[in-house]
Enzyme design. Sequence first.
Site, mmCIF file in Angstrom:
data_model
loop_
_atom_site.group_PDB
_atom_site.id
_atom_site.type_symbol
_atom_site.label_atom_id
_atom_site.label_comp_id
_atom_site.label_asym_id
_atom_site.label_seq_id
_atom_site.Cartn_x
_atom_site.Cartn_y
_atom_site.Cartn_z
ATOM 1 N N GLY A 34 0.795 -1.222 0.000
ATOM 2 C CA GLY A 34 0.000 0.000 0.000
ATOM 3 C C GLY A 34 0.828 1.273 0.000
ATOM 4 O O GLY A 34 2.030 1.267 0.102
ATOM 5 N N SER A 35 0.154 2.389 -0.148
ATOM 6 C CA SER A 35 0.747 3.719 -0.081
ATOM 7 C C SER A 35 -0.187 4.719 -0.729
ATOM 8 O O SER A 35 -1.360 4.755 -0.389
ATOM 9 C CB SER A 35 2.129 3.783 -0.725
ATOM 10 O OG SER A 35 2.740 5.002 -0.368
#
Length: 218
Positions: free
Chosen positions: A187-188
């Site tokens: 994720g990010s």
Amino acid sequence: MTIHKEGRVLLAVMLIVLVIINVVVLYAFPARPIIFNISLAASIVLFLLILQFFRNPKIVSPLDEKHVLAPADGKVVVIEETTETEYLKDRRLQISIFMSPVNVHVNRMPVKGVVEFFKYHAGKYLVAWHPKSSTENERTTLVVKTGQGVPVLVRQIAGALARRIKWYVKEGQQFEQAEEFGFIKFGSRVDVFLPLDAKVKVNIGEKTKGGRTVLAEI
């Protein structure tokens, strides 16, 4: 549903290690099966958690040259007018999508076009919602020019957990809308910079699906 290529080696190694650990536990505590049961249960949960990070579902995209599709699964956290200083160097409409660890991590091209600029930047690993993350974190910047001559800038940004950005992009490459162009492990955030007259179709806090949710019309 398939497993993304970025996770296949990691998952295979992880499976072997967990099997070895549980075999050792089984033989080390033959009179205490509860220890083995706890170890096995924890191993299964851990493996399934990592497995879901690398899922790669098949999608059907609403292709339309006027639409800008979401480049990632996640939540819209920014919709604002800003100055893009790296390449476009003018005022743009920024839409940012935060990817949590439970989202699909595949990144998809929001528009059909040709990559006219690409650059990778090494950097920090601030949390993805930090104001400086888009300029100081590890990131990539790519600009796709549509058939109508409209440049759309897309930026992959690593966060505190996401410390591996992958991309499958080079300048001059032609992409179809919703085609995969990268992957951010665990994720990010992904930013999209659009012309100021783009008609936004999402709201802050809205959940997106990569290659399916329409962010805007241009």
